[in-house]
Design an enzyme around this catalytic site. Structure first.
Site, PDB file in Angstrom:
ATOM      1  N   TYR A  87      82.789 -25.809 -44.464  1.00 14.97           N
ATOM      2  CA  TYR A  87      81.592 -25.923 -45.748  1.00 14.97           C
ATOM      3  C   TYR A  87      81.180 -27.144 -45.447  1.00 14.97           C
ATOM      4  O   TYR A  87      81.088 -28.514 -45.546  1.00 14.97           O
ATOM      5  CB  TYR A  87      82.987 -26.513 -46.895  1.00 14.97           C
ATOM      6  N   ASP A  99      78.454 -32.240 -39.571  1.00 15.89           N
ATOM      7  CA  ASP A  99      78.409 -32.495 -41.221  1.00 15.89           C
ATOM      8  C   ASP A  99      78.940 -33.892 -40.799  1.00 15.89           C
ATOM      9  O   ASP A  99      80.509 -33.519 -40.717  1.00 15.89           O
ATOM     10  CB  ASP A  99      78.807 -31.747 -41.292  1.00 15.89           C
ATOM     11  N   LYS A 126      79.709 -38.881 -49.491  1.00 15.29           N
ATOM     12  CA  LYS A 126      80.454 -39.776 -50.226  1.00 15.29           C
ATOM     13  C   LYS A 126      80.402 -40.824 -49.815  1.00 15.29           C
ATOM     14  O   LYS A 126      79.817 -42.724 -50.349  1.00 15.29           O
ATOM     15  CB  LYS A 126      81.629 -38.768 -48.895  1.00 15.29           C
TER      16      LYS A 126
HETATM   17  N1  HOZ Z   1      82.849 -30.242 -51.798  1.00 12.22           N
HETATM   18  C1  HOZ Z   1      83.877 -31.191 -52.538  1.00 12.22           C
HETATM   19  C2  HOZ Z   1      85.309 -30.600 -51.885  1.00 12.22           C
HETATM   20  N2  HOZ Z   1      85.735 -30.623 -50.686  1.00 12.22           N
HETATM   21  C3  HOZ Z   1      83.850 -31.780 -53.424  1.00 12.22           C
HETATM   22  C4  HOZ Z   1      84.663 -31.088 -54.518  1.00 12.22           C
HETATM   23  C5  HOZ Z   1      85.069 -31.796 -55.630  1.00 12.22           C
HETATM   24  O1  HOZ Z   1      84.108 -33.355 -55.921  1.00 12.22           O
HETATM   25  O2  HOZ Z   1      85.018 -31.543 -56.857  1.00 12.22           O
END
Ligand code: HOZ
Length: 422
Positions: A144, A239, A267
């Site tokens: 992702y 990534d 992050k």
């Molecule tokens: N995309 C992140 C988790 N893989 C963020 C999820 C979130 O903050 O709800």
């Protein structure tokens, strides 16, 4: 029966926020029940609005490598808030941040700051296409890369949790620029390059996957991607939104000793505030406006608060390499046992308990997990004061704030789950 404060707020939230949340996985659809509304965090713990305390392995989905509210981050924020929160003009800290980042990640000769991982991957892809003059991207199933139109093809994280294969709202023309291949399959990557050759602009990969749960790269996989992209003139993008400053200070590229052409970070880089970055080889990055023809911009890019928090975080990590030894030791303590019917994957302080006894190496094998059992495990742990990601297809994160006692409590609770009569 009296309802909890979280239940009351969740009911209220659903009136005006789709699903009651601002990011889908938070809605607990992968495990059922009502999401906890969080009031505050301190060290390894979060506290919900009903006054319950939990050992937190979500860590805001990765950023909080030192736990909640490290004092030097809150001090840096206080200092900036006295001067102004946004100027839309250059600030000295942005330059300091770029200098620090290019030192920590030597493959990154130039870097741009943005606000989220999605922006970072979207921009990196655009630059790779502008640089090569090609349109196609290779990505891997279950990875992702944020909610970038062309990358929401066979994506992990919330898409995997909710069982959405391909999202509505993405024009077929965008999705058709993406070739999705099985993670860890060198043969599939070789076949794609044999077929599409000089049409492929970029290969984007999570060097350690976090978004289908934690899945490490098989020996030789990242090396093969490096060799194939170099041979065919495509841009290799790591990534590192999750892995950056986590699986090693210099990210997965340092841990596995592979130099990508471009990288994306998010992050941890923001110390818990919204900050992300993309960067890479200078000849590629010089394609970005105002130097070159690829456009990318942002009102809050390089936001003073976010940059100050991120700088405080990265400077601390630079000065305290022993943090990574602590993370490794605590994470090993957490995963040094094999519950029946479970495969534990771990790289550094990223981990997942998959509810399958077979190895998990890609999306096909991750999907074999018994998500019903995972949901039971999740709630069992929650009742015992352990907060895990509410989805089988997300990684857990250990922070340096987790104590040996935190880990011991977590393992004891987990053992109780597996020992109890079914
Ligand atoms: N995309 C992140 C988790 N893989 C963020 C999820 C979130 O903050 O709800």
């Amino acid at each position: 029966m009296k309802i909890s404060n979280s239940e009351a707020w969740f009911a209220r939230a659903q009136e005006h926020i789709p699903g009651g949340v601002n990011s889908p996985v938070r809605a607990f659809r992968g495990v059922g029940g009502v999401p906890l509304f969080i009031a505050r965090g301190e060290g390894s713990r979060i506290f919900d609005i009903d006054g319950n305390s939990y050992i937190d392995y979500v860590g805001s989905w990765g950023p909080l490598i030192l736990g909640h509210r490290p004092p030097f981050v809150t001090d840096a924020l206080r200092e900036v808030i006295e001067c102004g929160t946004s100027f839309g003009a250059p600030t000295a800290r942005e330059v300091e941040m770029a200098e620090l980042l290019t030192k920590i990640v030597p493959s990154m000769e130039m870097v741009r700051l943005v606000n989220s991982g999605t922006e970072a991957t979207m921009s990196a892809l655009r630059v790779a296409r502008g640089f090569t003059g090609r349109d196609l991207t290779i990505k891997f199933e279950g990875c992702y890369h944020g909610h970038v139109d062309s990358l929401l093809v066979k994506a992990g994280s919330g898409m995997a949790t909710l069982g959405i294969a391909d999202t509505a709202g993405v024009p077929a023309g965008f999705a058709n620029t993406t070739i999705a291949l099985p993670y860890n399959s060198i043969a599939a990557a070789e076949r794609a390059f044999a077929e599409y050759d000089d049409k492929i602009a970029a290969v984007i990969v999570e060097p350690v996957v976090g978004n289908m749960g934690c899945v490490p790269p098989a020996p030789g996989f990242l090396e093969a991607l490096r060799a194939l992209t170099a041979r065919h003139g495509a841009v290799l993008i790591f990534d590192e939104v999750m892995t950056g400053f986590r699986v090693s200070f210099g990210g997965a590229q340092e841990r596995f000793k592979i130099q990508p052409d471009m990288s994306t970070f998010g992050k941890i880089i923001g110390g818990g505030l919204p900050l992300a970055a993309y960067g890479g080889r200078a000849d590629i990055m010089k394609k970005i406006a105002p130097l070159g023809p690829v456009y990318q911009a942002g009102t809050l890019s390089g936001n003073p608060l976010a940059v100050a928090a991120g700088l405080a975080m990265l400077k601390y990590l630079l000065a305290h390499p022993e943090v990574y030894e602590t993370l490794e030791a605590r994470s090993a303590q957490l995963t040094a046992w094999t519950p029946p019917g479970v495969t534990i994957n771990r790289v550094g302080s990223m981990f997942t308990f998959f509810f399958t006894d077979r190895p998990v190496t890609d999306w096909e094998s991750a999907k074999r997990s018994d998500t019903g059992k995972f949901a039971k495990f999740f709630h069992f742990m929650l009742e015992r004061g352990v907060y895990l990601a509410p989805s089988q297809f997300e990684a857990g994160f250990v922070s340096a704030a987790h104590t040996e006692d935190d880990i011991r409590h977590t393992v004891e609770a987990a053992r109780e789950f597996f020992d109890r009569p079914v």
